[in-house]
Design an enzyme around this catalytic site. Sequence first.
Site, PDB file in Angstrom:
ATOM      1  N   ASP A   1     -19.321  -8.834  -0.707  1.00 28.46           N
ATOM      2  CA  ASP A   1     -18.920 -10.019  -0.328  1.00 28.46           C
ATOM      3  C   ASP A   1     -17.968 -10.237   1.362  1.00 28.46           C
ATOM      4  OD1 ASP A   1     -16.672  -8.075  -0.883  1.00 28.46           O
ATOM      5  OD2 ASP A   1     -16.212  -8.819  -2.650  1.00 28.46           O
TER       6      ASP A   1
ATOM      7  N   GLU B   1     -25.362  -6.073  -5.701  1.00 24.36           N
ATOM      8  CA  GLU B   1     -24.085  -6.499  -6.212  1.00 24.36           C
ATOM      9  C   GLU B   1     -23.829  -7.872  -6.089  1.00 24.36           C
ATOM     10  OE1 GLU B   1     -19.631  -6.009  -4.644  1.00 24.36           O
ATOM     11  OE2 GLU B   1     -20.663  -4.217  -5.129  1.00 24.36           O
TER      12      GLU B   1
HETATM   13  C1  UD1 Z   1     -12.900  -5.928   5.229  1.00 23.21           C
HETATM   14  C2  UD1 Z   1     -13.480  -6.598   4.435  1.00 23.21           C
HETATM   15  C3  UD1 Z   1     -13.064  -6.474   2.857  1.00 23.21           C
HETATM   16  C4  UD1 Z   1     -13.383  -4.657   2.202  1.00 23.21           C
HETATM   17  C5  UD1 Z   1     -12.753  -4.044   2.793  1.00 23.21           C
HETATM   18  C6  UD1 Z   1     -12.851  -2.599   3.445  1.00 23.21           C
HETATM   19  C7  UD1 Z   1     -13.955  -9.089   5.201  1.00 23.21           C
HETATM   20  C8  UD1 Z   1     -13.307 -10.430   4.904  1.00 23.21           C
HETATM   21  N1  UD1 Z   1     -13.077  -7.942   4.314  1.00 23.21           N
HETATM   22  O1  UD1 Z   1     -11.140  -6.105   5.514  1.00 23.21           O
HETATM   23  O2  UD1 Z   1     -13.889  -6.842   1.933  1.00 23.21           O
HETATM   24  O3  UD1 Z   1     -12.474  -4.507   0.918  1.00 23.21           O
HETATM   25  O4  UD1 Z   1     -13.527  -4.622   4.671  1.00 23.21           O
HETATM   26  O5  UD1 Z   1     -12.330  -1.867   3.828  1.00 23.21           O
HETATM   27  O6  UD1 Z   1     -14.580  -8.534   5.203  1.00 23.21           O
HETATM   28  N2  UD1 Z   1      -9.492  -1.263  11.148  1.00 23.21           N
HETATM   29  C9  UD1 Z   1      -9.552  -0.455  12.212  1.00 23.21           C
HETATM   30  N3  UD1 Z   1     -10.898   0.829  12.191  1.00 23.21           N
HETATM   31  C10 UD1 Z   1     -11.617   0.792  11.513  1.00 23.21           C
HETATM   32  C11 UD1 Z   1     -11.265  -0.913  10.452  1.00 23.21           C
HETATM   33  C12 UD1 Z   1     -10.953  -1.671  10.524  1.00 23.21           C
HETATM   34  O7  UD1 Z   1      -9.055  -0.032  12.850  1.00 23.21           O
HETATM   35  O8  UD1 Z   1     -12.760   1.181  10.878  1.00 23.21           O
HETATM   36  C13 UD1 Z   1      -8.482  -2.559  11.455  1.00 23.21           C
HETATM   37  C14 UD1 Z   1      -8.818  -3.669  12.872  1.00 23.21           C
HETATM   38  O9  UD1 Z   1      -7.910  -3.809  13.560  1.00 23.21           O
HETATM   39  C15 UD1 Z   1      -9.516  -4.793  12.094  1.00 23.21           C
HETATM   40  C16 UD1 Z   1      -8.633  -4.769  10.678  1.00 23.21           C
HETATM   41  O10 UD1 Z   1      -8.563  -3.150  10.754  1.00 23.21           O
HETATM   42  O11 UD1 Z   1      -8.640  -5.915  12.698  1.00 23.21           O
HETATM   43  C17 UD1 Z   1      -9.574  -5.434   9.754  1.00 23.21           C
HETATM   44  O12 UD1 Z   1     -10.268  -4.766   9.633  1.00 23.21           O
HETATM   45  P1  UD1 Z   1     -11.364  -6.318   8.663  1.00 23.21           P
HETATM   46  O13 UD1 Z   1     -12.822  -5.578   8.611  1.00 23.21           O
HETATM   47  O14 UD1 Z   1     -10.892  -7.649   9.288  1.00 23.21           O
HETATM   48  O15 UD1 Z   1     -11.104  -6.200   7.618  1.00 23.21           O
HETATM   49  P2  UD1 Z   1      -9.963  -4.924   5.967  1.00 23.21           P
HETATM   50  O16 UD1 Z   1      -8.868  -5.484   5.546  1.00 23.21           O
HETATM   51  O17 UD1 Z   1     -10.885  -4.340   6.331  1.00 23.21           O
END
Ligand code: UD1
Length: 372
Positions: free
Chosen positions: A92, A114
């Site tokens: 999702d 899933e």
């Molecule tokens: C995303 C998914 C969520 C999933 C989660 C798993 C969406 C909207 N959200 O949420 O459904 O449960 O991943 O963890 O698809 N960042 C890093 N390095 C990384 C990963 C993230 O620096 O390897 C930081 C970055 O600043 C990024 C922020 O985290 O912009 C948010 O990442 P994002 O994928 O947008 O949202 P999640 O909360 O991780």
Amino acid sequence: MFILGTRPEVIKLAPIIKILKKCDNSLCIVCAMAQHREMMDTALEVFKIVPNYDANLMKKNQTLNDITRGVLTKIESILLAEKPDIVFVQGDTTTAFAGALATFYQKIPIAHVEAGLRSENMYFPFPEEINRRLITNLATFHFAPTEKNADNLLASGVKKENILVTGNTVIDALSMVLSDNYVFPEKILNEIDYSKKIILLTAHRREYWGECMKEVFKAIKDIIAENPDTELIFPVHLNPIVSDTAKEVFGPMDRVHLIEPLDYKSFVNLMNKVYLILTDSGGIQEEAPSLGKPVIVIRNETERHEAVEAGTVKIAGVDYDNVYNITKDLLTNTEIYSKMAKSVSPYGDGKAAERIFDFLCSYLNKGVTQEE
Ligand code: UD1
Ligand code: UDP
């Protein structure tokens, strides 16, 4: 073709990719969108998957529009070049939704792994509940972890013949990395005394950023401070909003370990050693029951109803008092603890990927056409 972007998508698609990579008469293409950068890479490394494409999308503090736009743009040219027979998306996330939409625009059949999870609240989890409903509308084949998920799909108007109940592929992944006498690459995790009541915490959900997350963290902080036989391990999500809140509430504190996200192997083997898990993660609610670990869900709702019904997962919400009281009960009342700490697996037998592979083989051999 597999489109993936975040840590959980890698973990849950890896068992299927591993089977397909061994298959002589198919070409398996992995498109990494890198919605997550480090966290996706770490998961790919554990399963030794090298993507054919890497869109390198992640930006610090990215918005949902950034991810959606990035995936739609990057996937179009890859689909036109590769012309896959079928495209897999998982779960999702926004990568999964935008990947499915771009694939639908090319009229290529989509397989949703899933499928059929529902919280029945469009803003919780946000935007995941809507992402999964939208993918249901775009996909041709729906691999449902449980019968309940299949019922949800039928209620959404999906034809029975396009649904297969498989179990969740996360159970396949779990068994690939669980090992006896695991030695952690992280020194601190080998030094912890696991005969104490070790609490493992993860948190990241967008809809609880800010005050709700703070309240939950404060409740856990107070529990640790008041109970000398407890310790907290918190592999902090790399989202700066989460890590800033974690540092602000916990600060440096005795018996609290704020650490980097762990690779999947270390994380699963850590889950297997701790006393109790508090989490807002979807995947962890599926994995922990099969390890016999009680889970307190720090959310107001769940789409993993099977684990709640099995008695291993309890919904605490995000209110200080509820989180505090439910955690305290599990730490002090052995009867409540033993009732929850039983090994059950509502999410399958670890053979979900094989079932999906068999279904795929018969589909590709028959040359079935896409549902109108
Ligand atoms: C995303 C998914 C969520 C999933 C989660 C798993 C969406 C909207 N959200 O949420 O459904 O449960 O991943 O963890 O698809 N960042 C890093 N390095 C990384 C990963 C993230 O620096 O390897 C930081 C970055 O600043 C990024 C922020 O985290 O912009 C948010 O990442 P994002 O994928 O947008 O949202 P999640 O909360 O991780
Ligand atoms: N996980 C991991 N390292 C960590 C925390 C979690 O490998 O430090 C694994 C966990 O076992 C589960 C998955 O990541 O399989 C869950 O990811 P996350 O909570 O980020 O996403 P969700 O499941 O909520 O979509």
